[in-house]
Design an enzyme around this catalytic site. Structure first.
Site, short mmCIF file in Angstrom:
data_model
loop_
_atom_site.label_atom_id
_atom_site.label_comp_id
_atom_site.label_asym_id
_atom_site.label_seq_id
_atom_site.Cartn_x
_atom_site.Cartn_y
_atom_site.Cartn_z
N LYS A 1 12.32 13.56 -14.63
CA LYS A 1 13.04 14.82 -14.36
C LYS A 1 14.55 14.64 -14.49
O LYS A 1 15.23 15.43 -15.14
CB LYS A 1 12.68 15.28 -12.94
CG LYS A 1 13.67 16.23 -12.30
CD LYS A 1 13.21 16.58 -10.89
CE LYS A 1 14.27 17.17 -10.00
NZ LYS A 1 15.25 16.22 -9.49
N ASN A 2 15.07 13.59 -13.85
CA ASN A 2 16.52 13.46 -13.80
C ASN A 2 17.11 12.88 -15.09
O ASN A 2 18.32 12.73 -15.21
CB ASN A 2 16.93 12.62 -12.59
CG ASN A 2 16.67 13.36 -11.29
OD1 ASN A 2 16.44 14.58 -11.29
ND2 ASN A 2 16.68 12.64 -10.18
N ARG B 1 18.93 22.31 -9.43
CA ARG B 1 20.24 21.66 -9.44
C ARG B 1 20.71 21.34 -10.86
O ARG B 1 21.89 21.39 -11.18
CB ARG B 1 20.10 20.35 -8.64
CG ARG B 1 21.35 19.56 -8.50
CD ARG B 1 22.18 20.14 -7.41
NE ARG B 1 23.32 19.30 -7.08
CZ ARG B 1 24.23 19.71 -6.22
NH1 ARG B 1 24.11 20.87 -5.63
NH2 ARG B 1 25.25 18.95 -5.96
N CYS C 1 17.35 21.10 -4.29
CA CYS C 1 16.80 20.99 -2.96
C CYS C 1 17.91 21.11 -1.93
O CYS C 1 19.02 20.64 -2.13
CB CYS C 1 16.06 19.68 -2.83
SG CYS C 1 14.46 19.74 -3.64
N ARG D 1 25.94 19.54 -0.45
CA ARG D 1 25.89 18.93 -1.78
C ARG D 1 27.06 19.48 -2.58
O ARG D 1 26.95 20.49 -3.25
CB ARG D 1 24.56 19.25 -2.47
CG ARG D 1 23.37 18.66 -1.77
CD ARG D 1 22.10 18.84 -2.57
NE ARG D 1 22.08 17.99 -3.76
CZ ARG D 1 21.04 17.94 -4.58
NH1 ARG D 1 19.97 18.68 -4.36
NH2 ARG D 1 21.07 17.16 -5.64
N ASP E 1 15.55 9.47 -3.19
CA ASP E 1 14.38 10.30 -3.51
C ASP E 1 13.07 9.61 -3.14
O ASP E 1 12.01 10.24 -3.15
CB ASP E 1 14.37 10.68 -5.00
CG ASP E 1 15.50 11.64 -5.35
OD1 ASP E 1 16.16 12.15 -4.43
OD2 ASP E 1 15.72 11.87 -6.56
N ILE F 1 22.80 8.97 1.61
CA ILE F 1 23.25 9.82 0.50
C ILE F 1 23.29 11.30 0.89
O ILE F 1 24.25 12.01 0.60
CB ILE F 1 22.35 9.62 -0.74
CG1 ILE F 1 22.21 8.13 -1.10
CG2 ILE F 1 22.88 10.42 -1.94
CD1 ILE F 1 23.46 7.44 -1.55
N ARG G 1 8.51 21.42 -8.61
CA ARG G 1 9.80 21.27 -9.27
C ARG G 1 9.87 19.93 -9.99
O ARG G 1 10.52 19.83 -11.04
CB ARG G 1 10.95 21.29 -8.24
CG ARG G 1 11.45 22.62 -7.79
CD ARG G 1 12.76 22.44 -7.04
NE ARG G 1 13.68 21.66 -7.87
CZ ARG G 1 14.65 20.88 -7.43
NH1 ARG G 1 14.88 20.77 -6.15
NH2 ARG G 1 15.41 20.20 -8.25
C1 LIG Z 1 19.19 16.44 -11.13
C2 LIG Z 1 19.45 15.10 -10.55
O1 LIG Z 1 19.73 14.15 -11.25
N1 LIG Z 1 19.31 14.99 -9.22
C3 LIG Z 1 19.48 13.70 -8.57
C4 LIG Z 1 20.96 13.45 -8.38
O2 LIG Z 1 21.49 14.55 -7.64
P1 LIG Z 1 23.06 14.75 -7.61
O3 LIG Z 1 23.63 14.33 -8.92
O4 LIG Z 1 23.31 16.12 -7.13
O5 LIG Z 1 23.48 13.70 -6.53
P2 LIG Z 1 24.89 12.96 -6.47
O6 LIG Z 1 24.72 11.56 -6.90
O7 LIG Z 1 25.91 13.80 -7.15
O8 LIG Z 1 25.18 13.05 -4.90
C5 LIG Z 1 25.29 11.93 -4.09
C6 LIG Z 1 26.21 12.22 -2.95
O9 LIG Z 1 27.52 12.52 -3.42
C7 LIG Z 1 28.00 13.73 -2.89
N2 LIG Z 1 28.79 14.42 -3.92
C8 LIG Z 1 28.31 14.54 -5.18
C9 LIG Z 1 29.02 15.21 -6.16
C10 LIG Z 1 30.28 15.75 -5.81
O10 LIG Z 1 30.96 16.36 -6.65
N3 LIG Z 1 30.72 15.63 -4.54
C11 LIG Z 1 30.01 14.96 -3.58
O11 LIG Z 1 30.46 14.86 -2.45
C12 LIG Z 1 26.74 14.53 -2.54
O12 LIG Z 1 26.99 15.49 -1.55
C13 LIG Z 1 25.81 13.43 -2.09
O13 LIG Z 1 26.05 13.11 -0.74
O14 LIG Z 1 21.16 12.22 -7.69
C14 LIG Z 1 20.60 12.21 -6.37
C15 LIG Z 1 20.98 10.90 -5.73
O15 LIG Z 1 20.46 9.84 -6.45
C16 LIG Z 1 19.09 12.43 -6.46
O16 LIG Z 1 18.59 12.56 -5.15
C17 LIG Z 1 18.75 13.68 -7.24
O17 LIG Z 1 17.36 13.70 -7.52
C1 LIG Z 2 17.21 16.11 -4.83
C2 LIG Z 2 16.43 16.18 -5.88
O1 LIG Z 2 16.62 16.88 -7.01
P1 LIG Z 2 17.73 17.94 -7.37
O2 LIG Z 2 19.00 17.17 -7.48
O3 LIG Z 2 17.26 18.42 -8.71
O4 LIG Z 2 17.71 18.97 -6.28
C3 LIG Z 2 15.22 15.38 -5.99
O5 LIG Z 2 14.79 15.17 -7.13
O6 LIG Z 2 14.68 14.96 -4.96
#
Ligand SMILES: CC(=O)N[C@H]1[C@@H](OP(=O)(O)OP(=O)(O)OC[C@H]2O[C@@H](n3ccc(=O)[nH]c3=O)[C@H](O)[C@@H]2O)O[C@H](CO)[C@@H](O)[C@@H]1O
Ligand SMILES: C=C(OP(=O)(O)O)C(=O)O
Length: 430
Positions: A27-28, A100, A124, A129, A317, A339, A409
């Site tokens: 998915k990711n 997302r 989610c 986030r 995850d 996280i 999802r």
């Molecule tokens: C679609 C996808 O790939 N989703 C994955 C992606 O989510 P996603 O990319 O949203 O997760 P991030 O790695 O960005 O987030 C990690 C942490 O950084 C913080 N943060 C992030 C961006 C930002 O601009 N500011 C900030 O503060 C978030 O609130 C969180 O606490 O990585 C997560 C962490 O491995 C996974 O759980 C999700 O499945």
């Molecule tokens: C947090 C997740 O995904 P997304 O970033 O797509 O919400 C997830 O895959 O568990």
């Protein structure tokens, strides 16, 4: 989140799982690749090994909403995208707020149409986030970001980019989608971009691989520093999506929680990072044979200490699934979620099944072993859903998991794949 319809899974526990299961495409990895395919102004992108999950269906709808032609061939697990004419910069709320990955469309819209209008970003609900690393990066490249409130009260974000230009960018913490978005923004920008504190996840590397095949000039993937030399054009390519390490991890835990043994086709132990070591400590035996990972659990489960972290640390995850597994371990397990600040709603659901879990902020103590019993429980998010399926497989009696759109999802054909291994599980939708 609007569900469209209610999805439930019914699981009757107590069966050991045996056999061979195919790990789905990631998915990711596929979601940023769909975003990347929209950057190709000519030709057709062909993505193979696409997981047939709701997030992919939403991404296909969203690609069409911005004007691309997208066909998902489900039997062939192949997605064909023709983005030669993009017509709308708007990511409409009714689609975009359901996943997302919608935010991964932004770089393509900025390059192709000069702007992106974000009516909603979903995913989610895991607590706060933020997207500030993305916005700050786009701004450093010359974009302007404004927010206004629509008639219905929703916030709409408007990003305008004349010509994006390379610069020095960073993530405060190595954000997964943040790194992908900044790489995509830099790929067609003028000049050179350096991204500091870039994410190391295998899906980020797979996304770099497809972008390189498309003609992007990217180096440093897998280190914390990524350099991107902007090019004028990217071309459509064919690419096979890597296997989903989280899907693999859930099946490893399905073997572990039922005391079974499985052959996971397409799973790579290395991609599990620290999770592989933690599962070994709990009593799972691994044997990698080429692209097939054999797993089994014969001894009693030992308790575990888990700290979630960016790759190669323990993936957040997989934190919910291991919480379900640790309910059966012979002693107390400790879980520290670093996280996301809202990922423990699962504990309330597991308690309904007889678990003994103490939660304090982002730390949880799971007092095992507790025999689980079937109950009606709710999937508050995707991984909460997969954890509840695992709990249901081990529970006495029937477990009903509601709000299971979330599970759909991210996991493809869950009931079919588990049934083939001997589980008693059905999916219901109305
Ligand atoms: C679609 C996808 O790939 N989703 C994955 C992606 O989510 P996603 O990319 O949203 O997760 P991030 O790695 O960005 O987030 C990690 C942490 O950084 C913080 N943060 C992030 C961006 C930002 O601009 N500011 C900030 O503060 C978030 O609130 C969180 O606490 O990585 C997560 C962490 O491995 C996974 O759980 C999700 O499945
Ligand atoms: C947090 C997740 O995904 P997304 O970033 O797509 O919400 C997830 O895959 O568990």
């Amino acid at each position: 989140m609007s569900m469209g319809h209610e999805v439930r899974y019914r699981v009757r526990g107590g069966r050991q799982l045996h056999g061979t299961v195919f790990v789905q495409g990631a998915k990711n990895a596929v979601l940023p690749m769909i975003g990347a395919s929209l950057m190709a102004s000519r030709g057709r992108t062909v993505l193979r090994n696409v997981p047939i999950i709701e997030d992919v269906r939403r991404a296909v709808e969203l690609a069409r909403a911005v004007g691309a032609k997208a066909e998902l061939h489900e039997t062939e697990r192949t997605l064909v995208i023709d983005a030669s004419s993009l017509t709308s910069p708007v990511l409409p709320a009714d689609i975009a707020s359901r996943f997302r990955g919608s935010f991964l469309f932004v770089p393509a819209l900025l390059h192709r149409l000069g702007e992106a209008v974000i009516e909603g970003v979903g995913g989610c609900n895991l607590g706060s986030r933020n997207l500030d690393f993305h916005y700050n990066g786009f701004k450093r490249m010359g974009a302007t970001v404004t927010e206004h409130v629509a008639d219905n009260g929703d916030g709409i974000i408007h990003i305008k980019a004349g010509d994006l230009r390379g610069g020095t960018l960073y993530c405060d913490t190595p954000s997964h989608t943040g790194t992908e978005n900044l790489i995509m923004a830099a790929a067609l920008a003028h000049g050179t971009t350096l991204i500091k504190n870039a994410a190391l996840e295998p899906e980020v590397l797979d996304n770099i691989a497809i972008l390189q095949a498309m003609g992007a000039k990217i180096s440093g993937g897998g280190t914390g520093f990524i350099t991107v030399e902007g090019v004028d054009e990217l071309t459509a390519v064919e690419h096979t999506v890597m296997p989903d390490r989280i899907d693999a991890g859930v099946f490893v835990m399905a073997a572990a929680i039922t005391g079974g043994d499985l052959n996971l086709v397409g799973a790579t132990l290395e991609h599990l990072g620290v999770a592989a070591d933690k599962l070994e400590q709990m009593g799972v035996e691994f044997h990698q044979q080429g692209a097939v990972l054999q797993v089994r659990r014969e001894r009693t489960l030992r308790p575990i200490n888990v700290i979630t972290d960016e790759y190669p640390g323990f993936a957040t995850d997989l934190q919910s699934p291991i919480m379900a597994l640790s309910c059966l371990a012979e002693g107390p397990s400790y879980i520290y979620e670093r996280i996301f600040d809202g990922r423990f709603k699962l504990a309330d659901e597991l308690r309904k099944m007889g678990a003994d879990i103490e939660v304090d902020g982002n730390r949880a103590k799971v007092n095992g072993p507790r025999g689980l019993r079937g109950a009606e429980v709710e999937a508050h998010d995707l991984r909460c859903g997969s954890a509840l399926v695992l709990a249901g497989l081990a529970a006495e009696g029937e477990t009903t998991i509601t709000s299971a759109y979330y599970l759909d999802r991210g996991h493809a054909h869950t009931a079919e794949r588990l049934s083939q291994l001997g589980a008693d599980i059905v999916r219901e939708a109305d």
